[in-house]
Structures are given as structure tokens and as C-alpha cells.
Design a protein around this motif. Sequence first.
Motif, PDB file in Angstrom:
ATOM      1  N   LYS A  79      -9.002 -14.760  92.974  1.00 28.00           N
ATOM      2  CA  LYS A  79      -9.102 -14.895  91.493  1.00 28.00           C
ATOM      3  C   LYS A  79      -9.963 -16.367  91.103  1.00 28.00           C
ATOM      4  O   LYS A  79      -9.608 -17.382  91.758  1.00 28.00           O
ATOM      5  CB  LYS A  79      -7.827 -14.788  90.825  1.00 28.00           C
ATOM      6  CG  LYS A  79      -6.808 -13.663  91.398  1.00 28.00           C
ATOM      7  CD  LYS A  79      -5.307 -13.667  91.015  1.00 28.00           C
ATOM      8  CE  LYS A  79      -4.584 -12.638  91.380  1.00 28.00           C
ATOM      9  NZ  LYS A  79      -3.071 -12.925  91.089  1.00 28.00           N
TER      10      LYS A  79
ATOM     11  N   PRO B 165     -14.903 -12.785  91.978  1.00 28.53           N
ATOM     12  CA  PRO B 165     -13.587 -12.377  91.827  1.00 28.53           C
ATOM     13  C   PRO B 165     -13.379 -11.273  92.563  1.00 28.53           C
ATOM     14  O   PRO B 165     -14.493 -10.126  92.356  1.00 28.53           O
ATOM     15  CB  PRO B 165     -13.545 -12.384  90.082  1.00 28.53           C
ATOM     16  CG  PRO B 165     -14.308 -13.316  89.765  1.00 28.53           C
ATOM     17  CD  PRO B 165     -15.589 -13.204  90.658  1.00 28.53           C
ATOM     18  N   GLY B 166     -12.329 -10.995  92.947  1.00 26.93           N
ATOM     19  CA  GLY B 166     -12.237  -9.650  93.956  1.00 26.93           C
ATOM     20  C   GLY B 166     -12.587  -9.965  95.347  1.00 26.93           C
ATOM     21  O   GLY B 166     -12.239  -9.075  96.326  1.00 26.93           O
TER      22      GLY B 166
ATOM     23  N   ARG C 270      -1.747 -11.475  99.653  1.00 26.79           N
ATOM     24  CA  ARG C 270      -3.255 -11.829  99.384  1.00 26.79           C
ATOM     25  C   ARG C 270      -3.830 -12.706 100.371  1.00 26.79           C
ATOM     26  O   ARG C 270      -5.136 -12.783 100.848  1.00 26.79           O
ATOM     27  CB  ARG C 270      -3.566 -12.548  98.157  1.00 26.79           C
ATOM     28  CG  ARG C 270      -3.289 -11.508  96.735  1.00 26.79           C
ATOM     29  CD  ARG C 270      -3.971 -12.014  95.667  1.00 26.79           C
ATOM     30  NE  ARG C 270      -3.547 -13.462  95.169  1.00 26.79           N
ATOM     31  CZ  ARG C 270      -4.387 -14.319  95.016  1.00 26.79           C
ATOM     32  NH1 ARG C 270      -5.593 -14.308  95.294  1.00 26.79           N
ATOM     33  NH2 ARG C 270      -4.087 -15.472  94.627  1.00 26.79           N
TER      34      ARG C 270
ATOM     35  N   GLU D  15      -8.762 -18.674  89.536  1.00 21.76           N
ATOM     36  CA  GLU D  15      -7.667 -19.726  89.593  1.00 21.76           C
ATOM     37  C   GLU D  15      -7.288 -19.909  90.950  1.00 21.76           C
ATOM     38  O   GLU D  15      -6.588 -20.890  91.384  1.00 21.76           O
ATOM     39  CB  GLU D  15      -6.313 -19.344  89.081  1.00 21.76           C
ATOM     40  CG  GLU D  15      -5.688 -17.891  89.400  1.00 21.76           C
ATOM     41  CD  GLU D  15      -6.249 -16.734  88.233  1.00 21.76           C
ATOM     42  OE1 GLU D  15      -7.305 -16.636  87.913  1.00 21.76           O
ATOM     43  OE2 GLU D  15      -5.102 -15.942  88.103  1.00 21.76           O
ATOM     44  N   ASP D  16      -7.885 -19.361  91.935  1.00 22.97           N
ATOM     45  CA  ASP D  16      -7.750 -19.742  93.371  1.00 22.97           C
ATOM     46  C   ASP D  16      -8.753 -20.753  93.821  1.00 22.97           C
ATOM     47  O   ASP D  16      -8.911 -21.428  94.736  1.00 22.97           O
ATOM     48  CB  ASP D  16      -8.188 -18.440  94.300  1.00 22.97           C
ATOM     49  CG  ASP D  16      -7.101 -17.803  94.127  1.00 22.97           C
ATOM     50  OD1 ASP D  16      -7.179 -16.193  94.370  1.00 22.97           O
ATOM     51  OD2 ASP D  16      -5.772 -17.831  94.226  1.00 22.97           O
TER      52      ASP D  16
ATOM     53  N   SER E  18      -8.658 -10.595  97.621  1.00 22.24           N
ATOM     54  CA  SER E  18      -8.517 -10.369  96.109  1.00 22.24           C
ATOM     55  C   SER E  18      -8.653 -11.620  95.386  1.00 22.24           C
ATOM     56  O   SER E  18      -7.789 -12.147  94.599  1.00 22.24           O
ATOM     57  CB  SER E  18      -6.862  -9.801  95.838  1.00 22.24           C
ATOM     58  OG  SER E  18      -7.172  -8.423  96.607  1.00 22.24           O
TER      59      SER E  18
END
Length: 128
Positions: free
Chosen positions: A87, A14-15, A67, A89-90, A85
Motif C-alpha cells: 500500500k 499498489p498491490g 501481508r 502507506e508502506d 499487497s
Amino acid sequence: QVQLVESGGGLVQPGGSLRLSCAASGFTVDDYAIAWFRQAPGKGREGRSCINVSDGRTYYADSVKGRLTISRDNAKNTVYLQLNSLKPEDTAVYYCAARELPVFTPVQAMGQYEYDDWGRGTQVTVSS
């Protein structure tokens, strides 16, 4: 024969960031509208971004603005999608798709039924 081949997916924290590639053959990318979609398990295919014929106007889904960046390299006949960035959920399979005619509205740019040719996808997994 139109062919699209995605690459660049993988596992990222994440990130983090990834750059996806969509290598085209059988046509020239600046003569087509090229879009990126994603499909998460159990969900429908969602439009993420599109780069239009010739003028290269870009479209983004509202949820990803800031993003994601779509770009086109005519010399390599390739379209890219920079994902930043990221997440959890991506997480999804990301597909590129091509349409010979221009798109004229953001809704049209994000509509899966507007595109005629598809790649097989590349998996993006966002997890710690």
C-alpha cells in the motif's frame, strides 16, 4: 565485526510485492534475533517482523499480519522479508537489525531499543 546490508527495495505499484534481503557478516544469523523495521518520513521507527534465535519463531506487527513473511537462509547467512499487497502507506526506509540474545515477547521483538546492530536501510516506495 557485525555488519548488515539490506537490499531489494524499489518502486512498486499498489498491490505489488517485493522481497527485501538482509545479508549478514561477522556472525551467523541463526545465532541472533533479526528484525525488520521501517521508518517513513517524519515518523518514528516501527517494528514490522522478527525471527528469533535458533528456534526461528517469528513475530509480526498486528497491522501487517498476512501481508509480510520473514524467513532465514542459514546457508546464505541472509534474512528475507517478503512484502505482499503493498500500500502507499508502506512507503518507508526498511532496516534490518540484529540482537545476540533471544526475544521473549512480541513487544520486545518489535522494540527498536532491543537491537544492537543495524543496517543502513533500503527504500521502498509504493506508488502508481
